[in-house]
Design an enzyme around this catalytic site. Structure first.
Site, PDB file in Angstrom:
ATOM      1  N   ASN A 275      27.553  65.411  37.558  1.00 31.92           N
ATOM      2  CA  ASN A 275      28.077  65.100  38.893  1.00 31.92           C
ATOM      3  C   ASN A 275      28.864  63.796  38.909  1.00 31.92           C
ATOM      4  O   ASN A 275      29.051  63.179  39.945  1.00 31.92           O
ATOM      5  CB  ASN A 275      26.947  65.019  39.931  1.00 31.92           C
ATOM      6  N   GLU A 277      31.993  63.496  38.160  1.00 30.87           N
ATOM      7  CA  GLU A 277      33.358  63.746  38.624  1.00 30.87           C
ATOM      8  C   GLU A 277      33.338  64.424  39.986  1.00 30.87           C
ATOM      9  O   GLU A 277      33.973  63.969  40.934  1.00 30.87           O
ATOM     10  CB  GLU A 277      34.106  64.622  37.601  1.00 30.87           C
ATOM     11  N   ASP A 374      39.895  59.972  28.083  1.00 31.53           N
ATOM     12  CA  ASP A 374      39.798  59.230  26.820  1.00 31.53           C
ATOM     13  C   ASP A 374      39.592  60.158  25.628  1.00 31.53           C
ATOM     14  O   ASP A 374      39.991  59.845  24.508  1.00 31.53           O
ATOM     15  CB  ASP A 374      38.609  58.256  26.873  1.00 31.53           C
ATOM     16  N   LEU A 418      33.592  77.348  29.872  1.00 30.42           N
ATOM     17  CA  LEU A 418      33.668  76.735  28.551  1.00 30.42           C
ATOM     18  C   LEU A 418      32.242  76.658  28.008  1.00 30.42           C
ATOM     19  O   LEU A 418      31.358  76.114  28.656  1.00 30.42           O
ATOM     20  CB  LEU A 418      34.280  75.339  28.682  1.00 30.42           C
ATOM     21  N   LYS A 436      42.486  53.350  23.110  1.00 34.60           N
ATOM     22  CA  LYS A 436      42.355  53.359  24.567  1.00 34.60           C
ATOM     23  C   LYS A 436      42.771  51.981  25.043  1.00 34.60           C
ATOM     24  O   LYS A 436      42.244  50.985  24.564  1.00 34.60           O
ATOM     25  CB  LYS A 436      40.911  53.639  24.968  1.00 34.60           C
ATOM     26  N   GLU A 814      32.310  34.999  55.837  1.00 39.41           N
ATOM     27  CA  GLU A 814      32.390  33.844  56.728  1.00 39.41           C
ATOM     28  C   GLU A 814      32.906  34.264  58.103  1.00 39.41           C
ATOM     29  O   GLU A 814      32.348  33.881  59.120  1.00 39.41           O
ATOM     30  CB  GLU A 814      33.292  32.769  56.124  1.00 39.41           C
ATOM     31  N   ARG A 892      44.356  23.428  52.861  1.00 35.33           N
ATOM     32  CA  ARG A 892      43.626  23.059  51.647  1.00 35.33           C
ATOM     33  C   ARG A 892      44.515  23.232  50.418  1.00 35.33           C
ATOM     34  O   ARG A 892      44.430  22.440  49.472  1.00 35.33           O
ATOM     35  CB  ARG A 892      42.328  23.863  51.513  1.00 35.33           C
ATOM     36  N   GLU A1273      32.378  25.738  45.057  1.00 33.25           N
ATOM     37  CA  GLU A1273      33.764  26.145  44.801  1.00 33.25           C
ATOM     38  C   GLU A1273      34.461  25.408  43.657  1.00 33.25           C
ATOM     39  O   GLU A1273      35.274  26.010  42.966  1.00 33.25           O
ATOM     40  CB  GLU A1273      34.598  25.935  46.083  1.00 33.25           C
TER      41      GLU A1273
END
Length: 1341
Positions: A275, A277, A374, A418, A436, A814, A892, A1273
């Site tokens: 599941n 996909e 892939d 398949l 890849k 915020e 700022r 920060e």
């Protein structure tokens, strides 16, 4: 089967959860395990982070008894994708099932907490379960196994290092740095560790936790697999099951025959194994599949057979199982037979995350027919054979260019299935490679995948057969047949390479407006990857003794496969003096909720148990960027199952105008929408599924208006908000006259999604008298209270907002949380029933906005020495459809336009671009990183134009003590130079530089780069009135203390630090102090928890309140000096002394005026320096973060563990901002990257291989609580050292093509940008299309 065909009902679903038997009589095929656990069983430890299997927050362990091998299988899965119906006879283990704080912690839970690996804690249960599942299968894993187990888990707070560090203690390589079996053991012991200097520093500490304190791990004590399930599994050989829901029926056939019959009867049914996909299609692509066939347990579809040609895998074999089988083959067979297997394994290494590989079937991967699969290119290039069956027989078809006739279509007939795929052995003169290329190495969707196979006539270099298969360059996986034909019979050499490249460039042309964008990059990759293959084959031919051109030694590294190195790290901090009689301040104390977070017992907003009559809300959002609403038709939605009502602008009882600063937004759109994602209304229903389904059924008709999406469009249309800010000092004209050189440049800095693991969530509970209680995940309780009251038309005293904790915030919570809270409150008020809404990840990303994209243009004047004397810079930010906090963000940015460099004559201007995008908002750094990024761009240009080392030019321009900034603030207690010198010595900068120069001379296609970057970050809200805080402290008669303050907890450890502060002032241990939550009815009018200032402000308020209480208790202490704390408290109570106090603090002497350029903007500055080294693959644009050394001044740290956690977390977030996170918008303003599948934040594998974090010693700060400094920060910008190290490496690559001097590299430095900037013979074959001649898939906003 006949009897079940006629029954209308469903079968019973039997499974176990945490050892408890569950029999579900009404299993709905649409219910996921996650929904069932959280809503039906009340097990809320398992979290919802993305609903697409991309973040791992919902990881649980499944166990089942395999009848054919008679073994138990334990494996981690994403509960958000696992259908409930697939769990028959399965045992589910969740985080609650392995341990709890109340009973007993499991070592996996304890170690992540004590190693400080849990900050906000929302991703922690998933990480705990990934590790637990690994240990159940392998009690003594290697570090590489741990890294593999975490490929499918994301964390946004910690920067991953402490998680790996804590879990390293389970591995065989244990030890302090996982010495990886090197002869000289541990890096700390052999002198390459933290201490570069000769003298020993006594009070310097490098351990944040002591592994000796951990409870031992005993694998024999695990929960057993329920014996009942073993006997039931043995008994039920082939029972077929059916589960019927409202809109879908789940049929689980018991045999292959039955499966073929059902597929004949329901040719349109979807076949589901993992599941991974179909789950996505149903949720995000609105697909409806009435019949689902689940053949996962049919023996023939799971078997693995060996034939003389290769290995045959049943189509339901999982990718994990396939990898295990192939690894076994590679170990036992001679190398020339396993070329194909190795190619498949190379792709599986980076295929999704482990939780997906554990359930996804190889057949599903083929049948999905994704153009960027892939594995399919490998199957095609190597001629794998597929066995197809229907009820009348079988046929075998090769996987070739005819197998995929069109986009997501295969050559199967509707009734066929398949059954198996045969992966062939390779032959002696056959060479196979697979590639890849994706933006992030782990768990990412490819940009281009390729597989190439060549066979030679024995003993020669003449091409006998050549197959080149590519994904990502067409609507299907495609074969470059024309090119391959041209090269047959040719000699493998330079001439063949040139012809191959020009032929590939012609054959694999891509429309410039192709979906997915990055067209030039994708075309270049097809050639670059072929070149890698060409070199690899040349090497292998040489090894076999075939005469071919030798590969130049400096070209060898181009053919190397990526090998991950286990990261090592060092953390250095100053231990507080003396034992400090139990003083908690300055010690690396664990986050107070860490243990609860690791067991899933910590309660987040959506974990609050359901109210009896609660409803669920789902948003209706605009699909147009700018339009008038002509009509809204909700009739179809209102009659759908479970729907109670719809809410639109007319239902807002108070004011529909809202906004954090200016009221320039609406609660619900009224007659006009101004961005895609603008909230028009909401549907309220009994469940989330019903509400979301109904919301999709609401039809809105629009009259479209002209829209502005990008900064460049806004500049052209002069679409700006007022005011335009200017900051100027000195004499610009004179400065440019004085300069020996003047250069101009520009840089674009992309935006960033917050990607807090917990999306926005609100639970609104109406009470009497117009009261409303809200549980919200927000950084800004007071703002939420004010805007909800405004929307409801009641005074603020009727609204209570409660915040226990957030699963991450980063500025995104915020102000933008109010867009959801106001709507939920309006709905709850209308219906007088509790209303809950937690946004799905795709909604959250669409609606809430992120970091402002910036475009900077600069003109800089400088002397030949490198000293900058004049700077004129203009900033343009993409603000979106409302002001929000954008003016403060721009201010700022202007306050940081010089970063850490002294420039005498300077002017900065800031333009706020008004666009039709969701309003951008606060994000850790708040404009500072964008401002400083432009500064680092011009300082790099100056160095490159003069041909001088960048670190010399940076050092020359660095501020010194007493100098003044462009806004006339004099710099006191400046530690920039100390940080700089310590960073140079700790990183071994000069030796490193010499080694890199040598490496770059010896390698043509891989280049290394190095950069050292300073930062200086101003601490204070730039709006002076916000610099205030309150606290409330109660002492109860038993001596326990309840503490509340104005700050919220979002993982940064604010509550922990506040308890430490109270503990020191009151002189009692931390265990006596408790913080329950933040609420507007305990501390009013609070500032948002933002601007890194929360410890400073709230800490001082807590200190103030505690000091008042200490003073009140003083007489009782004096009277009874030998008494205990409890004695004094009791005595005070009986003497009728008030044992409750509120505290308050405001930062003194702030207030700046732009008009006069005077007044103090900031209370003080936090500074730091980082040095980073990277390695760039010039052919693909990928890079490796080899090492980073960070020196950060955090004053006297209140808690070194939390502060180092903040430094590392901010650094990793910055690494995302500057190197990988890319929001893509269509020209119509639609966000195309709406989840972890398409938007990549850093993963475990992106940490620098060597990471050193050092907190600057002896740097007290007299401006903040207990001499500490703000830390949230400031460190984020230090990650730009990685960006400029990449730029340094790219400059070396450009040098090989004869290009020198300054060049533009926009942020983020994605693989695409890096590859295109490394201009070479391959990029020249793929020139970009002329702008204006085509419509791009995405635009740079």
């Amino acid at each position: 089967m006949a009897d079940t065909e006629t029954r209308s009902g469903s079968d019973e679903l039997l499974f176990f959860v945490n050892g408890k038997k569950i029999v579900e009589r009404n299993a709905d095929p649409e219910t996921t395990l996650l929904t069932y656990l959280r809503r039906k069983l009340g097990l809320t430890g398992t979290k919802l982070g993305c609903a697409e299997g991309g973040c791992g927050a919902c990881t649980v362990m499944l166990s089942r008894y395999q009848t054919h091998t008679q073994q138990l299988l334990h494996y981690a899965v994403n509960a958000c994708l696992a259908p409930l119906c697939s769990l028959h006879l399965v045992a589910v283990t969740t985080v609650e099932g392995i341990g709890s704080v109340a009973r007993k912690l499991h070592p996996v839970q304890e170690r992540i907490a004590r190693a400080h690996g849990s900050q906000c804690g929302f991703c922690t249960p998933g990480i705990v379960m990934s590790m637990y599942a690994l240990l159940r299968n392998n009690p003594t894993p290697k570090m590489a196994d741990v890294e593999e187990a975490f490929q499918g888990n994301l964390c946004r707070c910690t920067g991953y290092r402490p998680i790996l560090e804590g879990y390293k203690t389970f591995t065989v390589d244990g030890g302090c740095c996982g010495g990886r079996g090197r002869d000289n053991g541990c890096c700390m012991a052999n002198g390459s560790g933290a201490e570069e200097s000769s003298e020993e520093v006594v009070d310097e500490s490098t351990s944040l936790f002591n592994a000796a304190d951990f409870a031992p791990f005993d694998p024999t004590q695990e929960v057993i697999f329920p014996p009942e399930l073993t006997s039931l599994s043995r008994g039920q050989r082939s029972a077929s099951l059916r589960f019927r829901g409202d809109t879908a029926t789940w049929l689980q056939p018991g045999s292959l025959d039955e499966f073929l019959r059902l597929k004949w009867k329901h040719p349109d049914a979807r076949v589901v194994v993992g599941n991974t996909e179909v789950g996505i299609e149903v949720k995000f692509k609105n697909m409806v599949y009435p019949v689902i066939l689940a053949p996962a347990f049919i023996p023939e579809l799971n078997e693995v057979r060996h034939t003389e040609d290769g290995v045959v895998f049943g189509a339901a074999c999982t990718l994990s199982h396939m990898a295990a089988v192939l690894r076994q083959e590679v170990e036992t067979l001679p190398p020339h037979r396993t070329e194909v297997f190795l190619a498949v394994l190379e792709q599986l290494r980076w295929f999704a995350g482990l939780q997906i590989r554990n359930v996804a079937a190889v057949g599903g991967n083929i049948m999905t027919a994704s153009p960027i699969s892939d594995l399919n290119p490998v199957f095609m290039a190597t001629g794998c054979k597929l066995t197809l069956m229907d009820k009348d027989g079988s046929r075998v078809v090769p996987m070739d260019s005819a197998f995929f006739p069109g986009y997501r279509r295969t050559g199967l007939r509707p009734q066929e299935v398949l059954v198996s795929i045969e992966v062939p052995f390779s032959r002696r003169s056959q060479f196979v490679s697979a590639f890849k290329q994706s933006p992030r190495r782990e768990d990412d969707i490819s940009v281009v995948t390729a597989a190439m196979s060549v066979s030679f006539a024995p003993g020669t270099a003449a091409v006998q057969q050549l197959r080149l298969s590519y994904g990502g360059v067409a609507a299907v996986t495609t074969m470059a047949t024309a090119t391959a034909r041209k090269l047959l019979g040719r000699h493998w050499g330079e001439e063949l390479l040139q012809d191959a490249c020009s032929s590939l460039a012609e054959e694999l042309s891509l429309d410039p407006s192709a979906p997915g964008g990055m067209v030039t990059y994708r075309r270049t990759l097809t050639l670059s990857l072929f070149y890698k293959f060409y070199l690899t084959v040349l090497q292998k031919l040489t090894e076999q003794g075939v005469t071919v051109d030798a590969v130049r030694p400096d070209y060898l590294s181009a053919a190397d496969l990526f090998q991950a190195e286990t990261p090592t790290s060092v953390q250095v901090f100053q231990a507080p003096e003396g034992p400090g009689q139990g003083d908690a301040v300055g010690r690396p104390m664990m986050h107070l909720s860490a243990l609860k977070q690791a067991t899933g017992e910590a309660v987040y907003c959506d974990d609050v148990p359901l109210y009896e009559n609660e409803l669920y809300l789902s948003l209706i959002t605009s699909s147009k960027a700018h339009a008038n609403i002509l009509s809204i038709d909700a009739a179809a939605a209102e009659v759908m199952p479970g729907v109670v009502c719809c809410v639109f602008a007319a239902d807002v009882p108070g004011s529909n105008a809202t906004g954090p600063v200016q009221y320039d937004e609406t609660v619900l759109a009224d007659r006009q929408v101004t961005c895609v994602g603008h909230i028009i209304g909401a549907v309220v229903a009994d469940t989330q599924l019903h509400a979301q389904r109904a919301a999709k059924a609401v039809r809105v008709q629009y009259q479209e208006l002209p829209h502005v999406v990008t900064i460049q469009e806004a500049i052209a249309a002069q679409s700006f908000y007022q005011p335009i800010r200017t900051l100027q000092r000195g004499d610009l004209e004179a400065g440019f006259k004085q300069a020996d050189h003047i250069l101009e440049g520009e840089i674009h800095i992309g935006g960033q999604e917050h990607f807090y693991l917990e999306t926005n969530v609100t639970l609104a509970v109406p009470r009497e008298d117009g009261e409303m209680e809200l549980f919200v995940s927000t950084q800004s309780a007071s703002k939420t209270q004010a805007l909800v009251a405004k929307a409801l038309g009641v005074p603020a005293n009727r609204v209570v907002v409660r915040v226990k904790r957030m699963g991450g915030g980063f500025g995104g919570k915020e102000t933008r949380t109010t867009v959801l809270s106001t709507v939920a409150a309006v709905a709850a008020n209308k219906l007088k029933r509790p209303v809950r809404c937690m946004l799905d990840r795709d909604e959250d990303m669409l609606v809430t906005g992120g970091r402002h994209p910036f475009y900077g243009k600069y003109k800089v004047g400088y002397l030949s020495s490198g000293k900058v004397v004049a700077l004129d810079v203009s900033y343009y930010s993409n603000v979106g459809n409302s002001m929000d906090l954008s003016l403060s963000v721009m201010e700022r940015a202007l306050f940081h336009m010089e970063n850490s460099y002294s420039v005498a004559n300077v002017r900065g201007r800031g333009f706020l671009c008004r666009t039709n995008l969701p309003s951008n908002t606060a994000f850790r750094g708040f404009g500072g990183p964008q401002g400083m990024m432009v500064a680092e761009s011009w300082i790099t240009d100056v160095a490159q134009s003069l041909g001088r080392p960048a670190e010399e030019v940076r050092r020359l321009n660095l501020y010194v003590e007493g100098e003044s900034t462009p806004y006339n603030q004099i710099l006191h207690q400046l530690t920039l130079d100390r940080c700089w010198d310590e960073c140079l010595s700790r990183s071994g900068y000069q030796q490193r530089r010499a080694a890199i120069d040598l490496y770059n001379r010896q390698n043509r296609w891989t280049k290394r780069g190095l950069a050292i970057v300073p930062t200086k970050f101003g601490i204070s809200f730039t709006a002076a009135f916000l610099n205030q805080a309150g606290a409330l402290v109660h002492i109860y008669t038993d001596g326990s203390v309840l503490l509340t303050h104005g700050g919220t907890e979002m993982g940064q450890g604010l509550h922990t630090k506040m308890v430490q502060v109270a503990s020191r002032v009151l002189g009692i241990p931390c265990c006596k102090i408790h913080i329950s939550e933040t609420s507007t009815n305990t501390v009013p009018n609070t500032s948002p928890t933002a601007a890194s200032a929360s410890s400073d402000l709230n800490g001082a308020a807590v200190q103030n309140a505690c000091e008042v209480l200490v003073k009140r208790l003083e007489p009782f202490k004096t009277k009874n000096p030998k008494g205990s704390w409890e004695d004094w408290v009791r005595a005070a109570y009986f003497d009728r002394v008030n044992l409750s106090a509120n505290g308050f603090y405001k930062t003194p002497d702030l207030g700046y005026d732009f008009e006069t350029n005077s007044g103090r903007v900031f209370n003080y500055f936090s500074s730091g320096v980082a040095c980073s080294e990277v390695e760039v693959d010039c052919l693909t644009g990928s890079h490796k973060n080899l090492s980073s050394t960070i020196v950060m001044d955090v004053g006297h740290s209140l808690n070194p563990a939390l502060d180092i956690g903040q430094v590392e977390g901010a650094f990793m977030q910055g690494l995302g901002l500057f190197t990988m996170e890319e929001l893509r918008y269509s020209p119509q303003g639609v966000l195309l990257t709406r989840g972890p599948g398409s938007y990549k934040i850093p993963a475990f594998g992106d940490i620098p291989t060597h990471l050193t974090v050092s907190l600057l010693r002896d740097a007290p700060n007299d401006k903040a609580i207990f001499a500490s400094k703000a830390v949230g920060e400031p460190p984020l910008f230090l990650a730009s050292a990685i960006f400029y190290a990449i730029k340094d490496a790219v400059a070396a690559a450009r040098g090989e093509s004869g290009l020198s001097g300054p060049f533009r590299l926009d942020s983020p430095a994605s693989c695409e940008r890096i590859r295109i900037a490394c201009s070479d013979r391959f990029t020249r074959l793929c020139p970009p299309a002329e702008p204006g001649t085509f419509k791009p898939w995405s635009v740079q906003v």
